[in-house]
Design a protein around this motif. Sequence first.
Motif, PDB file in Angstrom:
ATOM      1  N   TYR A 101       0.818  -1.210   0.000  1.00 35.36           N
ATOM      2  CA  TYR A 101       0.000   0.000   0.000  1.00 35.36           C
ATOM      3  C   TYR A 101       0.856   1.266   0.000  1.00 35.36           C
ATOM      4  O   TYR A 101       0.357   2.333  -0.336  1.00 35.36           O
ATOM      5  CB  TYR A 101      -0.913   0.041   1.241  1.00 35.36           C
ATOM      6  CG  TYR A 101      -2.066  -0.916   1.224  1.00 35.36           C
ATOM      7  CD1 TYR A 101      -2.098  -1.998   0.370  1.00 35.36           C
ATOM      8  CD2 TYR A 101      -3.140  -0.741   2.073  1.00 35.36           C
ATOM      9  CE1 TYR A 101      -3.142  -2.877   0.373  1.00 35.36           C
ATOM     10  CE2 TYR A 101      -4.202  -1.624   2.077  1.00 35.36           C
ATOM     11  CZ  TYR A 101      -4.193  -2.695   1.230  1.00 35.36           C
ATOM     12  OH  TYR A 101      -5.241  -3.561   1.232  1.00 35.36           O
ATOM     13  N   ARG A 107      -6.270   5.344   8.266  1.00 36.12           N
ATOM     14  CA  ARG A 107      -7.377   5.877   7.480  1.00 36.12           C
ATOM     15  C   ARG A 107      -7.236   5.525   6.002  1.00 36.12           C
ATOM     16  O   ARG A 107      -8.192   5.623   5.245  1.00 36.12           O
ATOM     17  CB  ARG A 107      -7.450   7.395   7.644  1.00 36.12           C
ATOM     18  CG  ARG A 107      -8.065   7.798   8.963  1.00 36.12           C
ATOM     19  CD  ARG A 107      -7.727   9.220   9.292  1.00 36.12           C
ATOM     20  NE  ARG A 107      -6.286   9.368   9.495  1.00 36.12           N
ATOM     21  CZ  ARG A 107      -5.718  10.503   9.875  1.00 36.12           C
ATOM     22  NH1 ARG A 107      -6.436  11.568  10.083  1.00 36.12           N
ATOM     23  NH2 ARG A 107      -4.422  10.566  10.048  1.00 36.12           N
ATOM     24  N   VAL A 109      -5.482   2.529   5.062  1.00 30.53           N
ATOM     25  CA  VAL A 109      -5.466   1.070   4.948  1.00 30.53           C
ATOM     26  C   VAL A 109      -6.887   0.566   5.114  1.00 30.53           C
ATOM     27  O   VAL A 109      -7.258  -0.005   6.136  1.00 30.53           O
ATOM     28  CB  VAL A 109      -4.524   0.453   5.995  1.00 30.53           C
ATOM     29  CG1 VAL A 109      -4.437  -1.043   5.822  1.00 30.53           C
ATOM     30  CG2 VAL A 109      -3.148   1.038   5.863  1.00 30.53           C
ATOM     31  N   ARG A 110      -7.727   0.842   4.128  1.00 25.93           N
ATOM     32  CA  ARG A 110      -9.103   0.324   4.209  1.00 25.93           C
ATOM     33  C   ARG A 110      -9.645   0.093   2.812  1.00 25.93           C
ATOM     34  O   ARG A 110     -10.673   0.630   2.429  1.00 25.93           O
ATOM     35  CB  ARG A 110     -10.002   1.249   5.016  1.00 25.93           C
ATOM     36  CG  ARG A 110      -9.936   2.699   4.628  1.00 25.93           C
ATOM     37  CD  ARG A 110     -11.030   3.399   5.360  1.00 25.93           C
ATOM     38  NE  ARG A 110     -11.131   4.787   4.948  1.00 25.93           N
ATOM     39  CZ  ARG A 110     -12.120   5.559   5.333  1.00 25.93           C
ATOM     40  NH1 ARG A 110     -13.048   5.102   6.103  1.00 25.93           N
ATOM     41  NH2 ARG A 110     -12.167   6.804   4.938  1.00 25.93           N
ATOM     42  N   ARG A 111      -8.936  -0.717   2.062  1.00 29.06           N
ATOM     43  CA  ARG A 111      -9.430  -1.039   0.720  1.00 29.06           C
ATOM     44  C   ARG A 111     -10.567  -2.039   0.777  1.00 29.06           C
ATOM     45  O   ARG A 111     -11.159  -2.355  -0.234  1.00 29.06           O
ATOM     46  CB  ARG A 111      -8.288  -1.625  -0.117  1.00 29.06           C
ATOM     47  CG  ARG A 111      -7.232  -0.601  -0.353  1.00 29.06           C
ATOM     48  CD  ARG A 111      -6.232  -1.038  -1.360  1.00 29.06           C
ATOM     49  NE  ARG A 111      -5.134  -0.068  -1.368  1.00 29.06           N
ATOM     50  CZ  ARG A 111      -4.025  -0.248  -1.996  1.00 29.06           C
ATOM     51  NH1 ARG A 111      -3.824  -1.354  -2.680  1.00 29.06           N
ATOM     52  NH2 ARG A 111      -3.082   0.667  -1.959  1.00 29.06           N
ATOM     53  N   LEU A 112     -10.845  -2.580   1.967  1.00 22.71           N
ATOM     54  CA  LEU A 112     -11.898  -3.593   2.091  1.00 22.71           C
ATOM     55  C   LEU A 112     -13.204  -2.963   2.536  1.00 22.71           C
ATOM     56  O   LEU A 112     -14.051  -3.624   3.088  1.00 22.71           O
ATOM     57  CB  LEU A 112     -11.480  -4.635   3.121  1.00 22.71           C
ATOM     58  CG  LEU A 112     -10.327  -5.514   2.728  1.00 22.71           C
ATOM     59  CD1 LEU A 112      -9.876  -6.316   3.913  1.00 22.71           C
ATOM     60  CD2 LEU A 112     -10.741  -6.424   1.624  1.00 22.71           C
ATOM     61  N   ARG A 113     -13.354  -1.661   2.334  1.00 21.71           N
ATOM     62  CA  ARG A 113     -14.520  -0.996   2.907  1.00 21.71           C
ATOM     63  C   ARG A 113     -15.822  -1.564   2.360  1.00 21.71           C
ATOM     64  O   ARG A 113     -15.843  -2.137   1.267  1.00 21.71           O
ATOM     65  CB  ARG A 113     -14.424   0.489   2.600  1.00 21.71           C
ATOM     66  CG  ARG A 113     -14.976   1.296   3.752  1.00 21.71           C
ATOM     67  CD  ARG A 113     -14.959   2.737   3.433  1.00 21.71           C
ATOM     68  NE  ARG A 113     -16.117   3.321   4.094  1.00 21.71           N
ATOM     69  CZ  ARG A 113     -16.437   4.566   3.974  1.00 21.71           C
ATOM     70  NH1 ARG A 113     -15.730   5.352   3.219  1.00 21.71           N
ATOM     71  NH2 ARG A 113     -17.481   5.032   4.600  1.00 21.71           N
ATOM     72  N   GLU A 114     -16.911  -1.330   3.060  1.00 23.67           N
ATOM     73  CA  GLU A 114     -18.277  -1.782   2.786  1.00 23.67           C
ATOM     74  C   GLU A 114     -18.522  -3.164   3.338  1.00 23.67           C
ATOM     75  O   GLU A 114     -17.755  -4.054   3.137  1.00 23.67           O
ATOM     76  CB  GLU A 114     -18.628  -1.832   1.302  1.00 23.67           C
ATOM     77  CG  GLU A 114     -19.245  -0.524   0.847  1.00 23.67           C
ATOM     78  CD  GLU A 114     -19.486  -0.523  -0.649  1.00 23.67           C
ATOM     79  OE1 GLU A 114     -19.856  -1.588  -1.163  1.00 23.67           O
ATOM     80  OE2 GLU A 114     -19.285   0.507  -1.244  1.00 23.67           O
TER      81      GLU A 114
END
Lengths: 114, 525, 117
Positions: A101, A107, A109-114
């Motif tokens: 990344y 804030r 490190v959140r490519r997995l959101r939803e």
Amino acid sequence: MIFNAPFISVMILIIFGLYAMVFRRNLIKVVIGLDIVESAVNLFIVSLGYVKNGIAPIYTNSPGGAMVLPTPQALTLTSIVIGVATSAMLLSFCILIYRYYGTLDTRKVRRLRE
Amino acid sequence: MSVWDFIITNAPALAIAVPLLGAFLTPLIYRAGRKTALIWVLSVLGFTEFLALLLVYLVNTYGIQVYVFGGNPSTLAIPPDSGGIPIRIIFTVDGMSAFTALISSTIGLVAGIYSVASEKGRGAQDKFFALLLLLVVGMMGMALTGDLFNFFVFLEINSLSAAALVSYRIHGGKAVEAAFKYAVVSSIGALMILFAIAILYGEYDALNMAMIAERMYQTGFSAMDMIAMALIVVTLAMKCGAVPMHYWVPDGYGEAPGEISAMIMVASQASLYGLFRMCFTVFGLSANTHSLGWFLIILGLLSMFIGVTMAFLQHDIKRLMAYHSVSQTGYMLLGVGVGLATLGTSAFNQYGLFAMEGGIFHILNNMLYKGLLFLTAGAIIYRVGTSDLNKMGGLAHTMKFTAIFYLIGALAIAGIPPFNGFVSKLMIYESVYQLNPFLAVVAAIVSMLTLASFLKVFHSAFMGPKLYNVKEVPKSMLIAMGILSFFIVLFGIFPNIAMTYLVAPAAHALADPVGYITRVLGGGA
Amino acid sequence: MMNPFNPSISTPSGIWNPLVWILVFLLSLLIAYVIYLKGEKQRKKGMQEEIFLSGNKADGNTHIKASNIGWGYLEAMKGYYKLMRDIHTGIINDYVGWFLGVLATMLLIFLFWGGVR
């Protein structure tokens, strides 16, 4: 009062560690917070088994007097070993995350959101 | 003493020792070639499964099994010179433990068979299979142990190996991110449990669950007990993925390989077992089980509703299924929570026990159909190479068996008779509405939304024009899915088999903390 | 003792027997088939057999993408889903924060809603 000092420092350390985990925006600092909580818990277990003027529970022919409880020390040793494994794994995850990344900001490190 | 006697006497210890030894020997044996290592891993898993079945048989025939490490004989829970305290590490196997051990080893065996083909040609497989066996050890240990500190150790083995397995395929860093989040929340949770165990140890000078429960009952429920109970109960609820602490679930399940998602799902059911064990056996006699039960019911309602509504939004097949596991966990929390809230009143015998049986039956059913669905998702990803539902379509043209297995799993999870999901859902609806009709209404709505979102997956992945020219998945993956489908249909048409031998003993064991305590403290004989 | 060929389970307000259900299901299939056979033989060819999708004529190769399924439901529940998306931040600090929040709630519940039985 003075014998409550270990427990007070345990509480302070746990609060510091949890503060770092909730409010620090760096993955490494989150791991550091976790390690602080872990040290606090270890300190708590060891201080539970402390006997005033006790000796270490390692003698076969003891010189006499009270001995410190050995069980909490065994528990702490196990917990330290587990803690080392956890920290090593988490920090290696941090290295991999940084490699892919390019950041350690929680804030981002959140490519997995939803 | 013959080998058979040895196995029967030491079954609880062997159920941990065999996969543990197998895990650490796997990297060595892998040097001799992949085939040898696979035979080794599968035979270890098969033997573990046999031991779990043996435990179920022993518990059903002879009652609660007590195994004392270092005791001579191995059932000597309280040595004569110990002053009436169970000082050794004790494994206590009752109906619920044997039930959890059985589902853990079963999913381990199925995942092992599945990964013969699905992991073929990937790197570092020796470590993969070692971690897989360690995960089985963690689950089995949590289920069988009767010692609080031991429970913590197995919980940590469970979370560490599961986190390592989640990050096994790096997937552009995403899997590592998921594993990091999973590992952080599990570690902080495990530390909280350790803190609670230390509080209980400082107060009661014991680590054995039965001993702590006994002394807590005698001295009354103190403020420190309350803190310890809150720490343990909330952490284990987080570990089993209850809303609003479920955020790691879609990350972890969604990024793991298919068979590992199925295993982690069962690993969180082992945490659920821990939650029930603590609520009923350790705190059940002293704490206010009514408000504790309502806490579980509220968590269950939130999990069911938010889990299923979030699942409908997803377009990643694994994430969608992961949110469904959150929602299914809600059913179990609801069922057993109603049992806990009515424990000790006359309502318990009217419907509370039945609600518990429904919740526990749902654990078994969830292991079967959710495991099957995760495996079919893994099969789709194995062939198509993406987990995005928007890019899929028309897979039923060529992957016929996968489509059939998916349909069985989807109908079972939606509670369509004659599959197994209907039976446990019926049991939950019929009993929880007697406590409060609103609970059953929410459960029924959630069931409908579940069907809707699985129809969405079926339509977008399997129906429509042929977009991919893919073959059916290899045989070992089909065998693994076939085993689970067989049991889904079997327990759907003959639910009484599971009820008589697995579910009812488990529910009765949970509902009887006094029996558990007297069995351990009465010398274990 | 359990009888493997009588898989009925008695619930608090009834009984559930899968074999009976399967029999009734097969019977209803049979009835449906009989009704189907009695149907109108002189049905018209043409528009009735064509496939429509939201009022548009579709050939057999139309495929609805997953994100478009359930559009009406998602549109109706827009406010709820906006809230849910805001809650699911994906930040690890929030994960730990929620855990601690529930822990505090649990303690409060037990302080004010009864501790000792």
